[in-house]
Scaffold this motif. Structure first.
Motif, PDB file in Angstrom:
ATOM      1  N   MET A  25      28.288  -8.514 -25.178  1.00  0.00           N
ATOM      2  CA  MET A  25      29.515  -8.974 -25.811  1.00  0.00           C
ATOM      3  C   MET A  25      29.475 -10.488 -26.035  1.00  0.00           C
ATOM      4  SD  MET A  25      33.487  -8.933 -24.498  1.00  0.00           S
ATOM      5  CE  MET A  25      33.610  -7.167 -24.270  1.00  0.00           C
ATOM      6  N   ILE A  26      29.032 -11.210 -25.018  1.00  0.00           N
ATOM      7  CA  ILE A  26      28.994 -12.667 -25.126  1.00  0.00           C
ATOM      8  C   ILE A  26      28.083 -13.097 -26.266  1.00  0.00           C
ATOM      9  CG2 ILE A  26      28.226 -14.768 -23.956  1.00  0.00           C
ATOM     10  CD1 ILE A  26      29.218 -13.508 -21.343  1.00  0.00           C
ATOM     11  N   TYR A  27      26.914 -12.445 -26.392  1.00  0.00           N
ATOM     12  CA  TYR A  27      25.982 -12.830 -27.459  1.00  0.00           C
ATOM     13  C   TYR A  27      26.578 -12.545 -28.836  1.00  0.00           C
ATOM     14  CZ  TYR A  27      21.935 -13.127 -30.472  1.00  0.00           C
ATOM     15  OH  TYR A  27      21.086 -13.471 -31.496  1.00  0.00           O
ATOM     16  N   CYS A  28      27.098 -11.339 -29.031  1.00  0.00           N
ATOM     17  CA  CYS A  28      27.632 -10.969 -30.344  1.00  0.00           C
ATOM     18  C   CYS A  28      28.841 -11.809 -30.725  1.00  0.00           C
ATOM     19  CB  CYS A  28      27.990  -9.484 -30.364  1.00  0.00           C
ATOM     20  SG  CYS A  28      26.575  -8.373 -30.240  1.00  0.00           S
ATOM     21  N   VAL A  29      29.754 -11.994 -29.788  1.00  0.00           N
ATOM     22  CA  VAL A  29      30.966 -12.765 -30.072  1.00  0.00           C
ATOM     23  C   VAL A  29      30.621 -14.226 -30.324  1.00  0.00           C
ATOM     24  CG1 VAL A  29      33.105 -13.645 -29.059  1.00  0.00           C
ATOM     25  CG2 VAL A  29      32.551 -11.214 -28.881  1.00  0.00           C
ATOM     26  N   SER A  30      29.713 -14.780 -29.522  1.00  0.00           N
ATOM     27  CA  SER A  30      29.343 -16.184 -29.710  1.00  0.00           C
ATOM     28  C   SER A  30      28.698 -16.400 -31.069  1.00  0.00           C
ATOM     29  CB  SER A  30      28.404 -16.637 -28.591  1.00  0.00           C
ATOM     30  OG  SER A  30      27.169 -15.943 -28.640  1.00  0.00           O
ATOM     31  N   ARG A  31      27.906 -15.428 -31.526  1.00  0.00           N
ATOM     32  CA  ARG A  31      27.292 -15.550 -32.848  1.00  0.00           C
ATOM     33  C   ARG A  31      28.348 -15.453 -33.944  1.00  0.00           C
ATOM     34  NH1 ARG A  31      23.367 -18.759 -32.844  1.00  0.00           N
ATOM     35  NH2 ARG A  31      21.833 -18.259 -31.243  1.00  0.00           N
ATOM     36  N   ALA A  39      26.908 -12.550 -39.072  1.00  0.00           N
ATOM     37  CA  ALA A  39      25.874 -12.817 -38.068  1.00  0.00           C
ATOM     38  C   ALA A  39      26.153 -12.031 -36.792  1.00  0.00           C
ATOM     39  CB  ALA A  39      25.813 -14.312 -37.766  1.00  0.00           C
ATOM     40  N   GLY A  40      27.433 -11.919 -36.421  1.00  0.00           N
ATOM     41  CA  GLY A  40      27.778 -11.145 -35.241  1.00  0.00           C
ATOM     42  C   GLY A  40      27.446  -9.670 -35.397  1.00  0.00           C
ATOM     43  N   LEU A  41      27.711  -9.111 -36.570  1.00  0.00           N
ATOM     44  CA  LEU A  41      27.410  -7.699 -36.816  1.00  0.00           C
ATOM     45  C   LEU A  41      25.905  -7.447 -36.846  1.00  0.00           C
ATOM     46  CD1 LEU A  41      30.074  -6.840 -39.550  1.00  0.00           C
ATOM     47  CD2 LEU A  41      30.061  -6.120 -37.148  1.00  0.00           C
ATOM     48  N   LEU A  42      25.145  -8.387 -37.422  1.00  0.00           N
ATOM     49  CA  LEU A  42      23.690  -8.245 -37.424  1.00  0.00           C
ATOM     50  C   LEU A  42      23.151  -8.288 -36.000  1.00  0.00           C
ATOM     51  CD1 LEU A  42      21.075  -7.991 -38.997  1.00  0.00           C
ATOM     52  CD2 LEU A  42      21.050 -10.487 -39.255  1.00  0.00           C
ATOM     53  N   SER A 109      18.110 -17.494 -37.963  1.00  0.00           N
ATOM     54  CA  SER A 109      17.792 -16.657 -39.109  1.00  0.00           C
ATOM     55  C   SER A 109      18.211 -15.214 -38.827  1.00  0.00           C
ATOM     56  CB  SER A 109      16.288 -16.698 -39.378  1.00  0.00           C
ATOM     57  OG  SER A 109      15.581 -16.112 -38.289  1.00  0.00           O
ATOM     58  N   PRO A 110      18.409 -14.382 -39.873  1.00  0.00           N
ATOM     59  CA  PRO A 110      18.759 -12.976 -39.649  1.00  0.00           C
ATOM     60  C   PRO A 110      17.769 -12.253 -38.745  1.00  0.00           C
ATOM     61  CG  PRO A 110      19.114 -13.555 -41.937  1.00  0.00           C
ATOM     62  CD  PRO A 110      18.436 -14.740 -41.300  1.00  0.00           C
ATOM     63  N   LYS A 112      15.901 -13.501 -36.349  1.00  0.00           N
ATOM     64  CA  LYS A 112      16.081 -13.925 -34.959  1.00  0.00           C
ATOM     65  C   LYS A 112      17.381 -13.390 -34.384  1.00  0.00           C
ATOM     66  CE  LYS A 112      15.842 -17.916 -31.885  1.00  0.00           C
ATOM     67  NZ  LYS A 112      15.651 -19.392 -31.787  1.00  0.00           N
ATOM     68  N   LEU A 113      18.436 -13.314 -35.195  1.00  0.00           N
ATOM     69  CA  LEU A 113      19.702 -12.760 -34.725  1.00  0.00           C
ATOM     70  C   LEU A 113      19.510 -11.329 -34.241  1.00  0.00           C
ATOM     71  CD1 LEU A 113      22.192 -14.054 -37.446  1.00  0.00           C
ATOM     72  CD2 LEU A 113      22.135 -14.749 -35.045  1.00  0.00           C
ATOM     73  N   TRP A 114      18.815 -10.506 -35.051  1.00  0.00           N
ATOM     74  CA  TRP A 114      18.593  -9.106 -34.686  1.00  0.00           C
ATOM     75  C   TRP A 114      17.701  -9.010 -33.456  1.00  0.00           C
ATOM     76  CZ3 TRP A 114      14.865  -5.559 -33.675  1.00  0.00           C
ATOM     77  CH2 TRP A 114      15.255  -4.215 -33.691  1.00  0.00           C
ATOM     78  N   LEU A 115      16.618  -9.790 -33.454  1.00  0.00           N
ATOM     79  CA  LEU A 115      15.662  -9.716 -32.352  1.00  0.00           C
ATOM     80  C   LEU A 115      16.295 -10.155 -31.042  1.00  0.00           C
ATOM     81  CD1 LEU A 115      12.775  -9.110 -31.488  1.00  0.00           C
ATOM     82  CD2 LEU A 115      12.186 -11.487 -32.027  1.00  0.00           C
ATOM     83  N   MET A 116      17.087 -11.217 -31.074  1.00  0.00           N
ATOM     84  CA  MET A 116      17.731 -11.681 -29.853  1.00  0.00           C
ATOM     85  C   MET A 116      18.754 -10.662 -29.357  1.00  0.00           C
ATOM     86  SD  MET A 116      16.339 -14.358 -28.778  1.00  0.00           S
ATOM     87  CE  MET A 116      17.551 -14.753 -27.508  1.00  0.00           C
ATOM     88  N   GLY A 117      19.482 -10.017 -30.266  1.00  0.00           N
ATOM     89  CA  GLY A 117      20.402  -8.966 -29.864  1.00  0.00           C
ATOM     90  C   GLY A 117      19.669  -7.812 -29.205  1.00  0.00           C
ATOM     91  N   PHE A 118      18.526  -7.434 -29.788  1.00  0.00           N
ATOM     92  CA  PHE A 118      17.726  -6.339 -29.235  1.00  0.00           C
ATOM     93  C   PHE A 118      17.203  -6.699 -27.847  1.00  0.00           C
ATOM     94  CE2 PHE A 118      13.473  -4.525 -28.580  1.00  0.00           C
ATOM     95  CZ  PHE A 118      13.786  -3.164 -28.586  1.00  0.00           C
ATOM     96  N   LEU A 119      16.618  -7.889 -27.712  1.00  0.00           N
ATOM     97  CA  LEU A 119      16.043  -8.291 -26.424  1.00  0.00           C
ATOM     98  C   LEU A 119      17.116  -8.518 -25.371  1.00  0.00           C
ATOM     99  CD1 LEU A 119      13.236 -10.751 -27.622  1.00  0.00           C
ATOM    100  CD2 LEU A 119      12.980  -8.394 -26.814  1.00  0.00           C
ATOM    101  N   THR A 120      18.267  -9.067 -25.791  1.00  0.00           N
ATOM    102  CA  THR A 120      19.368  -9.279 -24.849  1.00  0.00           C
ATOM    103  C   THR A 120      19.757  -7.978 -24.162  1.00  0.00           C
ATOM    104  OG1 THR A 120      20.255 -11.159 -26.071  1.00  0.00           O
ATOM    105  CG2 THR A 120      21.783 -10.005 -24.627  1.00  0.00           C
ATOM    106  N   ASN A 121      19.735  -6.881 -24.902  1.00  0.00           N
ATOM    107  CA  ASN A 121      20.127  -5.581 -24.359  1.00  0.00           C
ATOM    108  C   ASN A 121      18.950  -4.846 -23.726  1.00  0.00           C
ATOM    109  OD1 ASN A 121      21.800  -3.496 -23.687  1.00  0.00           O
ATOM    110  ND2 ASN A 121      21.956  -2.656 -25.737  1.00  0.00           N
ATOM    111  N   ALA A 122      17.821  -4.791 -24.430  1.00  0.00           N
ATOM    112  CA  ALA A 122      16.682  -4.014 -23.942  1.00  0.00           C
ATOM    113  C   ALA A 122      16.138  -4.547 -22.619  1.00  0.00           C
ATOM    114  CB  ALA A 122      15.575  -3.996 -24.995  1.00  0.00           C
ATOM    115  N   LEU A 123      16.242  -5.866 -22.401  1.00  0.00           N
ATOM    116  CA  LEU A 123      15.717  -6.478 -21.176  1.00  0.00           C
ATOM    117  C   LEU A 123      16.802  -6.754 -20.143  1.00  0.00           C
ATOM    118  CD1 LEU A 123      13.178  -9.011 -22.755  1.00  0.00           C
ATOM    119  CD2 LEU A 123      12.767  -6.676 -21.951  1.00  0.00           C
ATOM    120  N   ASN A 124      17.999  -6.219 -20.370  1.00  0.00           N
ATOM    121  CA  ASN A 124      19.113  -6.460 -19.449  1.00  0.00           C
ATOM    122  C   ASN A 124      19.084  -5.429 -18.319  1.00  0.00           C
ATOM    123  OD1 ASN A 124      21.487  -6.981 -18.132  1.00  0.00           O
ATOM    124  ND2 ASN A 124      22.808  -6.720 -19.916  1.00  0.00           N
TER     125      ASN A 124
END
Length: 212
Positions: A25-31, A39-42, A109-110, A112-124
């Protein structure tokens, strides 16, 4: 197979859990606050893909574990209830922060936005903990088709998470302004959420005692 009331209870629990502020939530909302709702939806699509990793690992791992170790089911039930109690404490503890506080972040960039969202969750590890400890509360090995039950619960959880986080992303700026003007509402919301999570945990523990 899962009963409709079980699916509804699980959906309610998933709703409470997704409303508990965490890295996703923090990552998506902050973006959203920094680069706008798009950017948040991506970023959210990357987070949802990360859920798929946890779901697949959990579905295969739980199916093998619950069939191989008879007492694993009850052990995971207790762990899941303790986990909910911990989440309840996180919701009501003094000094809890809101993910809607403005943050100064660089524009990414789009890709990096997607990749960071993926890694934020997959590695949590907290997401992995949630899947492994919470899903067994609603699984019924005696009904068979554990993989189907797990994927059904996963679909419900991911859908709830997608809808709630999408709304938070789209209205992040308005919510942030509202919370700045109404800090008391945020405190009340945290206590209500913590109470419900605690009651859900106690319900699970009482079911365990009844089955003993």
């Amino acid at each position: 197979m899962l009963m409709p009331q079980e699916v509804l209870l699980f959906a309610l629990a998933a709703l409470l859990l997704v409303l508990t502020p965490g890295p996703n939530m923090i990552y998506c909302v902050s973006r959203s606050l920094t680069q706008g709702p798009a950017a948040g939806l991506l970023s959210l699509t990357g987070v949802l893909a990360g859920f798929g990793v946890h779901l697949l690992a959990t579905a295969l791992g739980l199916s093998a574990l619950l069939f191989a170790v008879p007492f694993a089911f009850d052990a995971l039930r207790i762990v899941g209830a303790v986990y909910l109690l911990w989440l309840a404490w996180q919701a009501v503890r003094p000094g809890g922060a809101t993910p809607f506080a403005p943050r100064a972040l660089p524009h990414d960039s789009p890709r990096k936005l997607w990749l960071m969202g993926f890694l934020t969750n997959a590695l949590n590890p907290k997401v992995a903990m949630f899947y492994v400890s919470f899903f067994p509360q609603f699984l019924h090995p005696e009904r068979g088709h554990l993989l189907l039950q797990t994927f059904t619960l996963g679909a419900v959880q991911i859908t709830v998470s997608a809808l709630v986080n999408a709304l938070l992303v789209l209205f992040a700026a308005r919510i942030s302004l509202f919370l700045v003007r109404s800090p008391g509402w945020m405190r009340a919301q945290r206590y209500v959420m913590g109470t419900v999570l605690g009651l859900l945990a106690l319900r699970m523990l009482s079911e365990k005692k009844a089955a003993a």
